[in-house]
Design an enzyme around this catalytic site. Sequence first.
Site, PDB file in Angstrom:
ATOM      1  N   LYS A  47      50.046  13.682  16.807  1.00 13.27           N
ATOM      2  CA  LYS A  47      49.758  14.243  15.507  1.00 13.27           C
ATOM      3  C   LYS A  47      49.340  15.700  15.616  1.00 13.27           C
ATOM      4  O   LYS A  47      49.290  16.421  14.629  1.00 13.27           O
ATOM      5  CB  LYS A  47      48.594  13.454  14.865  1.00 13.27           C
ATOM      6  CG  LYS A  47      48.805  11.974  14.770  1.00 13.27           C
ATOM      7  CD  LYS A  47      47.484  11.302  14.324  1.00 13.27           C
ATOM      8  CE  LYS A  47      47.563   9.813  14.573  1.00 13.27           C
ATOM      9  NZ  LYS A  47      46.217   9.187  14.467  1.00 13.27           N
ATOM     10  N   GLY A  48      49.002  16.103  16.834  1.00 16.54           N
ATOM     11  CA  GLY A  48      48.375  17.412  17.041  1.00 16.54           C
ATOM     12  C   GLY A  48      49.154  18.609  16.530  1.00 16.54           C
ATOM     13  O   GLY A  48      48.576  19.618  16.130  1.00 16.54           O
ATOM     14  N   GLU A 103      54.836  22.235  19.957  1.00 15.47           N
ATOM     15  CA  GLU A 103      53.701  21.572  20.625  1.00 15.47           C
ATOM     16  C   GLU A 103      52.392  22.244  20.227  1.00 15.47           C
ATOM     17  O   GLU A 103      52.350  23.455  20.007  1.00 15.47           O
ATOM     18  CB  GLU A 103      53.853  21.695  22.141  1.00 15.47           C
ATOM     19  CG  GLU A 103      54.615  20.548  22.787  1.00 15.47           C
ATOM     20  CD  GLU A 103      53.744  19.324  23.040  1.00 15.47           C
ATOM     21  OE1 GLU A 103      52.695  19.167  22.399  1.00 15.47           O
ATOM     22  OE2 GLU A 103      54.140  18.512  23.895  1.00 15.47           O
ATOM     23  N   ASP A 104      51.347  21.440  20.184  1.00 14.19           N
ATOM     24  CA  ASP A 104      50.017  21.998  19.943  1.00 14.19           C
ATOM     25  C   ASP A 104      49.455  22.626  21.215  1.00 14.19           C
ATOM     26  O   ASP A 104      49.005  23.761  21.226  1.00 14.19           O
ATOM     27  CB  ASP A 104      49.073  20.911  19.409  1.00 14.19           C
ATOM     28  CG  ASP A 104      49.146  19.609  20.221  1.00 14.19           C
ATOM     29  OD1 ASP A 104      49.966  19.510  21.149  1.00 14.19           O
ATOM     30  OD2 ASP A 104      48.370  18.687  19.915  1.00 14.19           O
ATOM     31  N   ASP A 107      48.803  21.083  28.577  1.00  9.86           N
ATOM     32  CA  ASP A 107      47.684  21.027  29.516  1.00  9.86           C
ATOM     33  C   ASP A 107      48.279  20.926  30.922  1.00  9.86           C
ATOM     34  O   ASP A 107      48.577  21.927  31.549  1.00  9.86           O
ATOM     35  CB  ASP A 107      46.805  19.819  29.144  1.00  9.86           C
ATOM     36  CG  ASP A 107      45.473  19.830  29.870  1.00  9.86           C
ATOM     37  OD1 ASP A 107      45.377  20.487  30.906  1.00  9.86           O
ATOM     38  OD2 ASP A 107      44.527  19.191  29.392  1.00  9.86           O
ATOM     39  N   LYS A 135      47.100  25.706  28.702  1.00  4.54           N
ATOM     40  CA  LYS A 135      46.005  25.789  29.679  1.00  4.54           C
ATOM     41  C   LYS A 135      46.567  26.197  31.034  1.00  4.54           C
ATOM     42  O   LYS A 135      47.735  25.970  31.314  1.00  4.54           O
ATOM     43  CB  LYS A 135      45.290  24.439  29.765  1.00  4.54           C
ATOM     44  CG  LYS A 135      44.434  24.134  28.543  1.00  4.54           C
ATOM     45  CD  LYS A 135      43.602  22.891  28.773  1.00  4.54           C
ATOM     46  CE  LYS A 135      42.790  22.541  27.554  1.00  4.54           C
ATOM     47  NZ  LYS A 135      42.072  21.264  27.729  1.00  4.54           N
ATOM     48  N   PHE A 156      38.067  21.552  27.017  1.00  5.30           N
ATOM     49  CA  PHE A 156      38.575  20.681  25.951  1.00  5.30           C
ATOM     50  C   PHE A 156      38.340  21.365  24.611  1.00  5.30           C
ATOM     51  O   PHE A 156      37.240  21.819  24.316  1.00  5.30           O
ATOM     52  CB  PHE A 156      37.873  19.321  25.982  1.00  5.30           C
ATOM     53  CG  PHE A 156      38.582  18.307  25.128  1.00  5.30           C
ATOM     54  CD1 PHE A 156      39.735  17.682  25.578  1.00  5.30           C
ATOM     55  CD2 PHE A 156      38.119  18.019  23.850  1.00  5.30           C
ATOM     56  CE1 PHE A 156      40.412  16.768  24.772  1.00  5.30           C
ATOM     57  CE2 PHE A 156      38.791  17.106  23.035  1.00  5.30           C
ATOM     58  CZ  PHE A 156      39.936  16.484  23.499  1.00  5.30           C
ATOM     59  N   VAL A 157      39.418  21.479  23.828  1.00  6.81           N
ATOM     60  CA  VAL A 157      39.305  22.171  22.539  1.00  6.81           C
ATOM     61  C   VAL A 157      39.704  21.242  21.392  1.00  6.81           C
ATOM     62  O   VAL A 157      40.464  20.290  21.581  1.00  6.81           O
ATOM     63  CB  VAL A 157      40.187  23.452  22.507  1.00  6.81           C
ATOM     64  CG1 VAL A 157      39.650  24.490  23.471  1.00  6.81           C
ATOM     65  CG2 VAL A 157      41.650  23.132  22.796  1.00  6.81           C
ATOM     66  N   ASP A 163      42.207  16.897  18.244  1.00  4.43           N
ATOM     67  CA  ASP A 163      41.102  16.002  17.891  1.00  4.43           C
ATOM     68  C   ASP A 163      40.238  15.618  19.070  1.00  4.43           C
ATOM     69  O   ASP A 163      40.633  15.743  20.231  1.00  4.43           O
ATOM     70  CB  ASP A 163      41.669  14.705  17.304  1.00  4.43           C
ATOM     71  CG  ASP A 163      42.287  13.822  18.401  1.00  4.43           C
ATOM     72  OD1 ASP A 163      43.158  14.328  19.140  1.00  4.43           O
ATOM     73  OD2 ASP A 163      41.882  12.656  18.537  1.00  4.43           O
ATOM     74  N   ARG A 169      40.512  17.463  13.513  1.00  9.94           N
ATOM     75  CA  ARG A 169      41.870  17.995  13.339  1.00  9.94           C
ATOM     76  C   ARG A 169      41.931  18.967  12.161  1.00  9.94           C
ATOM     77  O   ARG A 169      42.727  19.893  12.140  1.00  9.94           O
ATOM     78  CB  ARG A 169      42.858  16.861  13.055  1.00  9.94           C
ATOM     79  CG  ARG A 169      43.110  15.919  14.207  1.00  9.94           C
ATOM     80  CD  ARG A 169      44.301  15.024  13.869  1.00  9.94           C
ATOM     81  NE  ARG A 169      44.368  13.838  14.707  1.00  9.94           N
ATOM     82  CZ  ARG A 169      44.931  13.799  15.916  1.00  9.94           C
ATOM     83  NH1 ARG A 169      45.468  14.881  16.422  1.00  9.94           N
ATOM     84  NH2 ARG A 169      44.961  12.683  16.603  1.00  9.94           N
TER      85      ARG A 169
HETATM   86  P1  XMP Z   1      49.740  17.323  29.205  1.00  6.15           P
HETATM   87  O1  XMP Z   1      48.612  17.298  30.209  1.00  6.15           O
HETATM   88  O2  XMP Z   1      50.768  16.298  29.513  1.00  6.15           O
HETATM   89  O3  XMP Z   1      49.024  16.833  27.886  1.00  6.15           O
HETATM   90  O4  XMP Z   1      50.294  18.712  29.046  1.00  6.15           O
HETATM   91  C1  XMP Z   1      49.205  17.396  26.673  1.00  6.15           C
HETATM   92  C2  XMP Z   1      48.510  16.546  25.649  1.00  6.15           C
HETATM   93  O5  XMP Z   1      47.144  16.291  26.032  1.00  6.15           O
HETATM   94  C3  XMP Z   1      46.277  16.425  24.932  1.00  6.15           C
HETATM   95  N1  XMP Z   1      45.304  17.496  25.242  1.00  6.15           N
HETATM   96  C4  XMP Z   1      44.297  17.875  24.448  1.00  6.15           C
HETATM   97  N2  XMP Z   1      43.903  17.440  23.248  1.00  6.15           N
HETATM   98  N3  XMP Z   1      42.140  19.019  23.245  1.00  6.15           N
HETATM   99  C5  XMP Z   1      42.818  18.021  22.649  1.00  6.15           C
HETATM  100  O6  XMP Z   1      42.446  17.650  21.543  1.00  6.15           O
HETATM  101  C6  XMP Z   1      42.463  19.511  24.461  1.00  6.15           C
HETATM  102  O7  XMP Z   1      41.796  20.428  24.971  1.00  6.15           O
HETATM  103  C7  XMP Z   1      43.603  18.900  25.099  1.00  6.15           C
HETATM  104  N4  XMP Z   1      44.210  19.121  26.280  1.00  6.15           N
HETATM  105  C8  XMP Z   1      45.260  18.240  26.326  1.00  6.15           C
HETATM  106  C9  XMP Z   1      47.159  16.745  23.757  1.00  6.15           C
HETATM  107  O8  XMP Z   1      47.449  15.557  23.076  1.00  6.15           O
HETATM  108  C10 XMP Z   1      48.431  17.295  24.346  1.00  6.15           C
HETATM  109  O9  XMP Z   1      49.582  17.078  23.554  1.00  6.15           O
END
Ligand code: XMP
Length: 184
Positions: A47-48, A103-104, A107, A135, A156-157, A163, A169
């Site tokens: 949903k992000g 993408e939101d 990571d 990140k 973590f944001v 969320d 959100r």
């Molecule tokens: P990867 O590690 O596969 O993961 O790139 C991406 C997904 O991990 C979640 N994610 C976060 N969600 N705050 C969040 O609310 C964060 O700081 C964070 N870091 C990773 C997110 O769902 C993303 O799509």
Amino acid sequence: MYEGDIASVLISEEQIQDKIAELAAIIAERYPVGAPEGDLLLVGVLKGAVFFMTDLARALPIPTQMEFMAVSSYGSSTSSSGVVRILKDLDKDIAGRHVLIVEDIIDSGLTLSWLMRNLRTRNPASLEVVTLLRKPDAIKVDVEVANVGFDIPDEFVVGYGLDYAERYRDLPYIGTLEPTVYGG
Ligand code: XMP
């Protein structure tokens, strides 16, 4: 709203909106309007990415269409394993279409790299990614991301779609949480 929960504002509402205008101008240049492949297809990851996707679509000066996917990555709630399950697939065939994954946050990059492999097997005319946040860890994974809004520290944001336990959100900015929220 959420008084006392937010430790700091990392990226303000104004910074987000300025960046979206910048990204939209760059992206629009790359896609010809009226191409035989049809309108640019934005694929949002639920949903992000919802807030980013709707703001980006409205900032883009070219016609776009929207599709959504929901995926869940096996692993803990704060780190992904790279093993991904599709919870909701696209409603439409993307063969021959210009596709832009929205993408939101990237990571580890594992979710996105899986998603790119999956969508590529469906033979789109082109496949690119735009992410609002990235990140530093993402740099270790071999995944091509043409458009990045902000590189952020490894914290973590929340906010603007992101969320913690489904909350925050709806904040218009990106922030970090007070440790008390995690039970600290
Ligand atoms: P990867 O590690 O596969 O993961 O790139 C991406 C997904 O991990 C979640 N994610 C976060 N969600 N705050 C969040 O609310 C964060 O700081 C964070 N870091 C990773 C997110 O769902 C993303 O799509």
